[in-house]
Design an enzyme around this catalytic site. Structure first.
Site, PDB file in Angstrom:
ATOM      1  N   ASP A 291       0.867  -1.175   0.000  1.00  0.00           N
ATOM      2  CA  ASP A 291       0.000   0.000   0.000  1.00  0.00           C
ATOM      3  C   ASP A 291       0.904   1.225   0.000  1.00  0.00           C
ATOM      4  OD1 ASP A 291      -2.209   1.668   0.110  1.00  0.00           O
ATOM      5  OD2 ASP A 291      -3.189   0.547   1.704  1.00  0.00           O
ATOM      6  N   TRP A 292       0.352   2.374  -0.283  1.00  0.00           N
ATOM      7  CA  TRP A 292       1.145   3.587  -0.495  1.00  0.00           C
ATOM      8  C   TRP A 292       1.762   4.045   0.838  1.00  0.00           C
ATOM      9  CZ3 TRP A 292      -0.563   1.282  -4.301  1.00  0.00           C
ATOM     10  CH2 TRP A 292      -0.466   1.748  -5.619  1.00  0.00           C
TER      11      TRP A 292
END
Length: 871
Positions: A291-292
């Site tokens: 995920d970012w």
């Protein structure tokens, strides 16, 4: 040689690599859950079902790649580095442009001329696998049309442990079987459109609070690490991992690891989750994407099973990366073995080839950071001015599909004969939720407000509306067509005017209310992603109580991201009908009009339970840190008992049970039959894998990896695989550089020899041991339409596993069947070996217990008319 460690930032100890960061101040407070290490990271199986051709193409391609090209393929270029929310570096020598990763679960995010689909939760409420597949296919087609390679969805995490969870609407249901079937069908649709699906967020990502330290600090909390979801082995397998197994079995190309810790190890460096459960036990052949900003380590995450880092920089626009240059260094000096970087590249390329993509990619024709036609392609750097948006219309005829999904996903909770409407004499619509956002449907960035009707919730799971049909506009158009009188009051705070209007003669009043939620980086009215409570927003409960006290025919429509408390008003005789319309997307008004007027016979079934009180669910969000300044500890002590399983265990009264929903016709259930198959005896998998393959030698001379200034210009903040000096420590920007590998690497972390296969894993069968999916029983029952109109019915198959620690019943299969008046159709369902099994933490395998097993068929989890004992 004893290799130097590369980028041990935040992971300089063996416990970090193994997955359990345990600061002494935390250990003094409480014993923390622990995630056992598992190494090495499994490599791809060339014979895996459904992956053979893709593997061969990937091997041919990866065998031609240099080390820097492999690093470029695995490392994001940085936040706002190019056009998509995430991109990896290009490989121009071999003709591969930069790969585009783009949200979202309801439509192509941050662009124009795209559709906005109903939420996953609303799609699940249809219980219709065909229409769920069509939704996935249409979303995939739109992403494909924009030049997207990987669509960041669908969602099985959050599963929906707590009804207040901010992103539950992006997923499907707190039931693992409903979610598993829905995510599998969605994946098949997306990938049939030629786009790689990304199943997320893996795993235990059940709340927004404390998922990221920086986000929590922004809300005034002092924590050192992200929240830890503490999940036991049995609960992990029987609940949270179940739908991801279905995703892997469906051939999903990518899985996104989540922000929070699981058993005190960050998910994107948790070797137990990535190496053992996902890649080993489930046999996942695709690539794991962070995920970012969910990556916290370099070498640690690579050896723990991470294959691609997004968006590439350690923090947005920091120009620093855990990989990029540092991954190049790690492979050159031997800390990360060659086979691991080869396997990362193989998994990424095989996923592309599996869905039919080729090296020659269509161009990316949009830009996430502006809708202007011209601008800087490197937005963060302010460089590369050119055309960046082509405004390609990818909507096709998806509006009609969206309208159909939202209608069929609407659940009729109550009907005292008020519906369907038939040219009512005087129709009055009340409530802000019936009307528009006065500043436009896309006025609030990422839908970060609750103004007007709730067509979409907030966060990275949002998209721009091409239009939004409000309930007010659609119902007014229908009233005009019918010759009805029509008026609306589109606010919740005009009590005297509302009373004067709805108190008139011949009024049918429809009250629209909502409850919103979303991702944690956005705070709407004190709701920091997760909902503060389960009540309706903007005085909605009082609005309903007031209108129903003034009007004897009050119909309530709820748009919400999960259950709300209806206890105070649902049973009023003046509340003649209640509908849950979920989060319906762009055709909201048309869909609810179709249901209210009987153009579509309601067939939706609630994908969650409606409790009488907040406390009746037995779970809640952890809103306050409970571990001092350390990582908040969220103990999933309820085990598998969430939603209807918990209500059944406690025998708790509720308002509307899981799977419940009414129709404008009636159905009769009869004649259950059970047929046992000859599936044979379960045999745990034995044997070993092949040794890890490597696809070519590479130079260990750092001078060969210097930035090629003579070939192209350096872009500010862009993440490259190159080094800028032959001084390795200086190139790494890591103060810990110089530790030897044996100082911090756990056993077997770099072992590329043949590895034993798990008994629960399959030989070349993604999803686990293939015998788990043997059909053990086929169950049939007759469903008759005893009413006067054609309708869809959703018969549901539940199973009692029989043990003292098992839920009363668990959903195992269902269907959505269209039946004409007076006609009878046969419901056919199957029970697999996995369906009948429990996870045995000692045996580390699925086991069918000796407890008696009973199968039930009915119209909801608490209306189970038919039953039979399984022999």
């Amino acid at each position: 040689m004893k290799s130097a460690v590369v980028l041990a930032l935040a992971a300089s100890s063996s416990s970090a690599l193994a997955g359990a960061v345990k600061p002494p101040q935390q250990l003094n407070k409480r014993a923390l859950a622990h995630s056992d290490p598992f190494y090495p990271s499994p490599w791809m199986d060339p014979n895996a079902d459904g992956w053979q051709a893709a593997y061969a193409k990937a091997k041919e391609f990866v065998s031609q790649m240099t080390l820097m090209e492999k690093v470029n393929l695995t490392t994001g270029v940085g936040w706002m580095g190019e056009q998509c929310v995430g991109q990896v570096g290009a490989i121009p020598r071999l003709g591969l442009r930069s790969l585009c990763m783009q949200d979202s679960p309801v439509g192509v995010r941050l662009t124009d001329y795209n559709s906005v689909f109903p939420s996953g939760q609303t799609a699940a409420a249809t219980w219709d696998t065909g229409i769920i597949y069509q939704r996935g296919l249409a979303m995939g087609q739109e992403h494909k049309g924009k030049g997207v390679n990987v669509m960041l969805g669908p969602v099985a995490g959050p599963l929906g442990r707590s009804p207040e969870g901010g992103r539950n609407w992006e997923g499907f249901s707190p039931d693992p079987v409903l979610t598993g079937i829905a995510i599998a069908e969605t994946i098949k649709g997306i990938q049939d459109a030629g786009v790689v699906a990304c199943a997320k967020h893996y795993i235990g990502n059940e709340q927004e609070h404390f998922r990221q330290v920086g986000e929590a600090k922004g809300y005034g909390f002092t924590i050192a690490e992200s929240v830890s979801s503490n999940i036991d082995d049995k609960t992990m397998h029987e609940l949270y991992l179940w739908p991801f197994a279905d995703a892997v079995r469906a051939g999903v190309g990518s899985v996104m690891c989540s922000y929070q810790q699981t058993n005190n190890s960050y998910s994107c460096q948790n070797s137990k989750l990535l190496n053992d459960l996902l890649k080993n036990e489930l046999g996942f052949q695709g690539f794991v994407m962070s995920d970012w900003q969910a990556q916290h380590t370099g070498v640690a995450s690579a050896l723990a099973g991470l294959d691609m880092t997004m968006p590439g920089d350690t923090e947005f626009n920091s120009a620093k990366s855990f990989w990029g240059t540092n991954l190049t260094l790690a492979v050159v000096n031997g800390t990360v073995p060659e086979w691991r970087i080869d396997d990362m590249a193989m998994r990424i390329m095989a996923s592309l080839f599996k869905v039919g993509q080729t090296v020659e990619q269509p161009p990316i024709n949009f830009d996430s950071w502006t809708l202007d036609t011209y601008g800087n392609i490197h937005m963060a750097a302010g460089q590369g001015y050119q055309q960046i948006n082509w405004h390609v219309d990818v909507r096709a005829n998806h509006g009609s599909l969206i309208r159909d999904i939202a209608a069929k996903g609407t659940v009729l909770l109550k009907n005292n004969g008020a519906l369907p409407l038939n040219k009512p004499k005087f129709l009055v619509v009340v409530g802000e939720d019936a009307g528009p956002n006065l500043q436009g449907p896309n006025a609030c960035s990422d839908r970060s407000c609750d103004n007007g009707t709730l067509g979409m919730a907030w966060g990275s799971g949002s998209a721009n509306f091409p239009y939004l049909v409000t309930p007010d506009s659609a119902l007014q158009a229908q009233a005009i067509q019918d010759g009805s009188r029509y008026e609306s009051i589109l606010t919740n705070y005009a009590a005297s005017q509302t009373k004067a209007l709805v108190s008139q003669a011949n009024v049918t009043a429809v009250v629209f209310v909502n409850a919103d939620s979303g991702e944690g980086y956005i705070n709407v009215d004190g709701n920091e992603g997760d909902r503060k409570n389960l009540t309706l927003w903007k005085n909605g409960d009082d609005l309903i109580k007031n209108v129903s006290s003034w009007c004897t025919n009050t119909i309530v429509v709820i748009h919400s991201t999960g259950p709300v408390l209806v206890t105070d008003w649902y049973n009023s005789p003046n509340v003649t009908a209640i509908l849950w319309a979920g989060v319906p997307g762009q055709e909201s008004g048309n869909s609810i009009t179709d249901i209210l007027y009987g153009k579509v016979n309601p067939s939706g079934k609630t994908p969650f339970t409606w409790g009488a009180t907040r406390e009746s669910y037995g779970t809640d969000i952890l809103y306050t840190p409970n571990n001092g300044a350390g990582a908040p500890q969220d103990d999933f002590s309820e085990g598998v008992f969430i939603d209807y399983r918990y209500f059944d265990k406690k025998n708790t009264p509720l308002i509307y049970e899981f799977g419940y929903g009414l129709s404008y016709t009636t159905f009769e259930y009869s004649n259950i039959k059970v047929q046992k198959s000859n599936a044979g005896t379960y045999k745990p998998t034995t044997g070993t894998t092949a040794a890890a393959p490597s696809f070519g030698n590479f130079s260990t001379n750092l001078a060969d990896y210097l930035f090629p200034k003579d070939q192209f210009s350096w872009v500010w903040q862009y993440i490259y695989p190159y080094v800028n000096t032959t001084d390795a420590k200086a190139a790494s920007q890591d103060p810990h550089y110089g530790q030897t590998a044996d100082q911090f690497l756990p056993p077997h972390a770099t072992d590329g020899s043949a590895q034993p296969l798990l008994g629960s894993a399959g030989k070349s069968s993604p999803g686990g041991n293939r015998q788990l999916y043997d059909v053990m029983y086929t169950i049939t029952a007759d469903i008759k339409n005893t009413g006067s109109v054609t309708g869809n019915e959703v018969p549901q198959l539940y199973l009692s596993l029989g043990g003292p620690d098992d839920p009363k019943v668990v959903l195992r299969d269902f269907d959505c069947i269209r039946i004409d008046p007076g006609q009878t159709s046969t419901f056919r369902a199957q029970l697999t070996r996995r369906d009948l099994s429990n996870w045995d933490p000692v045996a580390q395998d699925w086991v069918i217990s000796s407890y008696p097993k009973t199968v039930y068929v009915g119209r909801s989890s608490r209306k189970l008319e038919l039953n039979a004992t399984l022999t």
